[in-house]
Design a protein around this motif. Structure first.
Motif, short mmCIF file in Angstrom:
data_model
loop_
_atom_site.label_atom_id
_atom_site.label_comp_id
_atom_site.label_asym_id
_atom_site.label_seq_id
_atom_site.Cartn_x
_atom_site.Cartn_y
_atom_site.Cartn_z
N LEU A 104 -11.18 98.50 25.09
CA LEU A 104 -9.87 98.23 24.81
C LEU A 104 -9.43 99.18 25.85
CD1 LEU A 104 -7.13 97.24 24.20
CD2 LEU A 104 -7.18 98.24 21.87
N ILE A 105 -8.32 99.32 27.43
CA ILE A 105 -7.90 100.40 28.08
C ILE A 105 -6.46 100.05 27.46
CG2 ILE A 105 -7.36 100.46 30.08
CD1 ILE A 105 -10.16 98.76 31.21
N LYS A 106 -6.45 101.37 27.45
CA LYS A 106 -5.40 101.71 26.86
C LYS A 106 -3.71 101.67 28.46
CE LYS A 106 -2.66 105.19 23.60
NZ LYS A 106 -3.15 106.78 23.36
N GLY A 107 -3.12 101.69 28.66
CA GLY A 107 -2.41 102.32 30.07
C GLY A 107 -1.51 103.48 29.35
N PRO A 108 -0.64 103.77 30.74
CA PRO A 108 -0.03 104.98 30.63
C PRO A 108 0.84 105.17 29.51
CG PRO A 108 0.09 103.89 32.46
CD PRO A 108 -0.94 103.00 31.97
N SER A 109 0.76 106.30 28.98
CA SER A 109 1.18 106.77 27.77
C SER A 109 3.51 106.52 27.54
CB SER A 109 0.98 108.15 27.51
OG SER A 109 0.59 108.54 27.87
N HIS A 110 3.57 106.57 29.24
CA HIS A 110 4.85 106.99 29.60
C HIS A 110 5.64 105.48 29.69
CE1 HIS A 110 3.70 106.89 33.18
NE2 HIS A 110 5.24 106.83 34.15
N ILE A 111 5.18 104.29 29.57
CA ILE A 111 4.82 103.07 29.74
C ILE A 111 4.86 102.00 28.60
CG2 ILE A 111 5.07 100.91 31.09
CD1 ILE A 111 4.11 102.44 33.77
N ASP A 122 9.55 98.83 42.87
CA ASP A 122 8.69 99.10 44.45
C ASP A 122 8.53 97.48 44.44
OD1 ASP A 122 7.50 99.02 46.61
OD2 ASP A 122 5.97 100.22 46.01
N ILE A 123 9.08 97.03 45.39
CA ILE A 123 9.05 95.53 45.86
C ILE A 123 7.71 94.95 46.33
CG2 ILE A 123 10.07 95.43 47.99
CD1 ILE A 123 10.76 92.39 45.96
N THR A 124 6.68 95.76 46.51
CA THR A 124 5.49 96.14 47.28
C THR A 124 4.38 96.18 45.97
OG1 THR A 124 5.12 97.86 47.96
CG2 THR A 124 5.98 96.67 49.99
N ASN A 125 4.99 95.79 45.27
CA ASN A 125 4.30 95.95 43.70
C ASN A 125 4.18 94.93 43.64
OD1 ASN A 125 3.48 95.54 40.80
ND2 ASN A 125 3.41 97.19 40.57
N PRO A 126 2.70 93.99 43.00
CA PRO A 126 2.76 92.57 43.31
C PRO A 126 3.88 91.45 42.23
CG PRO A 126 1.14 93.30 43.04
CD PRO A 126 1.94 94.22 43.02
N PHE A 127 4.30 93.05 40.66
CA PHE A 127 4.70 91.88 39.92
C PHE A 127 6.22 91.55 39.90
CE2 PHE A 127 6.77 92.34 35.51
CZ PHE A 127 6.26 91.31 34.85
N PHE A 128 6.84 92.38 40.81
CA PHE A 128 7.79 92.51 40.97
C PHE A 128 8.78 91.55 42.02
CE2 PHE A 128 7.05 96.63 39.92
CZ PHE A 128 7.53 96.69 38.57
N PRO A 129 8.06 90.85 43.15
CA PRO A 129 8.77 90.39 44.03
C PRO A 129 9.05 88.12 43.67
CG PRO A 129 6.62 90.96 45.12
CD PRO A 129 7.24 91.54 43.04
N LEU A 130 8.11 88.49 41.70
CA LEU A 130 8.60 87.27 41.14
C LEU A 130 9.74 87.43 39.94
CD1 LEU A 130 5.14 85.94 40.14
CD2 LEU A 130 6.78 84.51 40.84
N LEU A 131 10.13 88.28 39.62
CA LEU A 131 11.06 89.07 38.97
C LEU A 131 12.56 88.84 39.77
CD1 LEU A 131 9.73 91.95 37.19
CD2 LEU A 131 10.80 90.18 36.05
N ALA A 132 12.36 89.17 40.85
CA ALA A 132 13.32 89.69 42.34
C ALA A 132 13.78 88.14 42.78
CB ALA A 132 12.79 90.65 42.97
N ARG A 133 12.98 86.90 42.38
CA ARG A 133 13.36 85.85 43.25
C ARG A 133 14.45 84.83 42.21
NH1 ARG A 133 12.24 82.07 47.15
NH2 ARG A 133 13.47 80.91 46.68
N SER A 148 -2.26 105.49 34.58
CA SER A 148 -1.45 104.59 36.19
C SER A 148 -2.24 103.17 36.25
CB SER A 148 -1.62 105.63 37.12
OG SER A 148 -3.16 105.25 37.76
N PHE A 149 -1.75 102.65 36.63
CA PHE A 149 -2.04 101.60 37.03
C PHE A 149 -2.84 101.02 38.42
CE2 PHE A 149 1.53 99.70 33.59
CZ PHE A 149 0.48 99.20 33.12
N SER A 150 -2.91 102.42 39.00
CA SER A 150 -3.44 102.59 40.64
C SER A 150 -5.02 101.85 40.72
CB SER A 150 -3.30 104.09 40.75
OG SER A 150 -4.69 104.31 41.91
N PHE A 151 -5.01 101.31 41.54
CA PHE A 151 -6.01 100.51 41.93
C PHE A 151 -6.96 101.32 42.01
CE2 PHE A 151 -9.35 98.45 44.31
CZ PHE A 151 -9.89 97.40 43.30
N THR A 152 -7.34 102.88 43.04
CA THR A 152 -8.10 103.97 43.15
C THR A 152 -8.46 104.42 42.06
OG1 THR A 152 -6.75 104.01 45.13
CG2 THR A 152 -8.44 104.66 45.36
#
Lengths: 329, 329
Positions: free
Chosen positions: A176-183, A68-79, A211-215
């Motif tokens: 220590l916050i552990k992120g989503p286990s499937h990632i 998803d290009i609107t996730n702020p991590f990806f535009p830099l990779l794409a660029r 998840s990585f969702s802000f909400t």
């Protein structure tokens, strides 16, 4: 616009000869080549890429799959991918898959229908076999794979660095916050931090998140301070989650970094714009994109090349959510 | 993979007939059509888009030009364009131009070489004539043009709303930050605010700025509080500039929104993640992207259609850098 026929007429040769010069196939006498080249320049002829790709079976198109290009991590990779490919006259077709296998399959199919000659994928809902069965080179980006070429950052080392910086700067009741286990990348950084904290003398609390969702992160941040009110250091699963922790700490009237230190992961552009600006582990997203493009071009030149993956180093970016190290050494 | 010949054989018809069915050209008997369709399904045949585009002179590719995908306003626009086009099986080739005329020209040329059938451009360093001379439809996005179809938000009204909300919520010493003079959309929002403030009874100060860069905005924010220390409301030229103003106000120990209210423009994803979350004028970026795609598809169907532009409404997003209106009515 000039056609290949116009060029042939101008140069006094056959269309087939012009074609041989354009595609660098077969023998063409040096003088003839010059005549064709100057006719091309004179008429300002640019070959139709579609006709060309039918003839040579090769286009200049590369497919780029991203979640998803609107996730702020990806535009830099794409660029990064685009800037590198542009230097070599390749062009990108792109598609957002939303981590949806059907969309991923659909884009891969239409990429092939457009004679794409290589794919860079930042998503892998489909099996490795699906990618291996494609007749064109594929490079995974920001995804680890043991069987296919991939470019990714050293997440485990990033996790270690985050924990070490936290300790070095005096936190003694760490969360220590552990992120989503499937990632996979989230688990790598978690393991790195866990390794360092386990070997240390400090207390720490592991909080699992899905998840990585802000909400959702906002809810977890509230929960965290409810359960572990006097935590004095949070290693977040990424920058978005760190942002939610900053907000909650400020809402509770805590002073950052005096009462609590916070370290994120990624270094998305937004992180330097927070107040206070976020200390974080930087993944070199732009450079990762460029490296993936370079690796793909190598594979396109030599499809028999042994697959090799590239791991890029991560770095600690010291901003204002951590204390100065001098105060603690 | 099955070829068109396999399909013809399976259906017991000629290759030309299959082709007519695929391209919906010429008369084909209903029964024949059915036979071809079931052969296609049985063999899981997918036509080669390149061969098809040579035959029909039509590809399914659309070119997307944007200044820089790493600028947080553009991914939402791009995503809107893609989601809409995907529904109709079109695919995007994209290029970042960095507002550089040469890159823009270069991408347009390679788009044409790839038989792109339409272009959506979020940049216009080149003359209108360059675009008008292209033999394919072009839609400008987030750019206003009187002579070419374009999709943009009502910036002037946005500027008016920002000023009215500021007044309604009690600010009386307002600063209006005027964005770069060469960016039409920045001037529109400025004019809208200026109109409302001029007609009001409050004092206001206009500060001219030359870019949307965060680093420069930090300097201007410092300068602003030096020159107009007791300003109690800032209408920023966009969300990035508003972010710099928030930082400086917090550094100076001002309370937001009690001492000073701040309103941004755009509503980039980052703005809701600030502390305090930014009140701003929302441009419907995703919807603008979808509308541009729809307009382009209409033009591709009917190239003689009279060019028409689409202006989308903006809205005030109330978050925490403005006071509640109840306190002042």
């Amino acid at each position: 616009m000039a056609t290949i026929r116009d060029v042939a007429k101008e140069a006094g040769v056959s269309v087939a000869t012009v074609s041989r010069v354009l595609n660098e196939t077969g023998y063409v006498h040096e003088d003839t080549k010059k005549a064709v080249t100057s006719a091309i320049e004179k008429l300002n002829y640019s070959p139709n890429e579609v006709a060309r790709s039918l003839y040579t079976r090769k286009s200049k198109l590369i497919g780029l799959l991203l979640p998803d290009i609107t996730n702020p991590f990806f535009p830099l990779l794409a660029r990064g991918v685009e800037d590198e490919l542009r230097l070599h006259d390749f062009r990108l077709i792109f598609g957002n898959t939303d981590e949806n296998a059907e969309k991923e399959q659909d884009y891969i199919q239409t990429f092939q229908q457009n004679n794409v000659i290589g794919i860079i994928s930042m998503t892998n809902q489909l099996s490795k076999a699906t990618y291996q069965d494609l007749s064109i080179p594929v490079v995974f980006l920001d995804r680890t794979s043991s069987s296919l070429p991939s470019v990714y950052a050293d997440g485990k080392e990033g996790g270690r660095i985050a924990a070490m910086e936290m300790l070095k700067r005096g936190s003694r009741r760490i969360t220590l916050i552990k992120g989503p286990s499937h990632i996979q990348t989230a688990q790598d950084r978690f393991k790195g931090s866990l390794e360092v904290l386990s070997a240390s003398e400090v207390d720490f609390y592991v909080m699992s998140t899905s998840s990585f969702s802000f909400t959702e992160a906002e809810k977890w941040a509230k929960e965290l301070f409810g359960k572990y009110e006097d935590t004095d250091g949070v290693i977040a699963s990424n920058d978005i989650v760190a942002t939610a922790v900053i907000h909650e700490a400020l809402r509770m009237g805590k002073s950052i970094p005096n009462d609590i230190q916070i370290i994120g992961f990624d270094d998305i552009p937004h992180s330097s714009l927070l107040f206070p600006p976020l200390s974080t582990i930087r993944q070199p997203a732009y450079e990762m994109g460029r490296e993936a493009a370079k690796l793909l071009m190598k594979l396109m030149k030599n499809n028999q090349m042994k697959e090799n993956s590239i791991q890029l180093p991560v770095t600690f970016i010291e901003r204002s959510t951590t204390r100065k190290v001098d105060d603690y050494v």
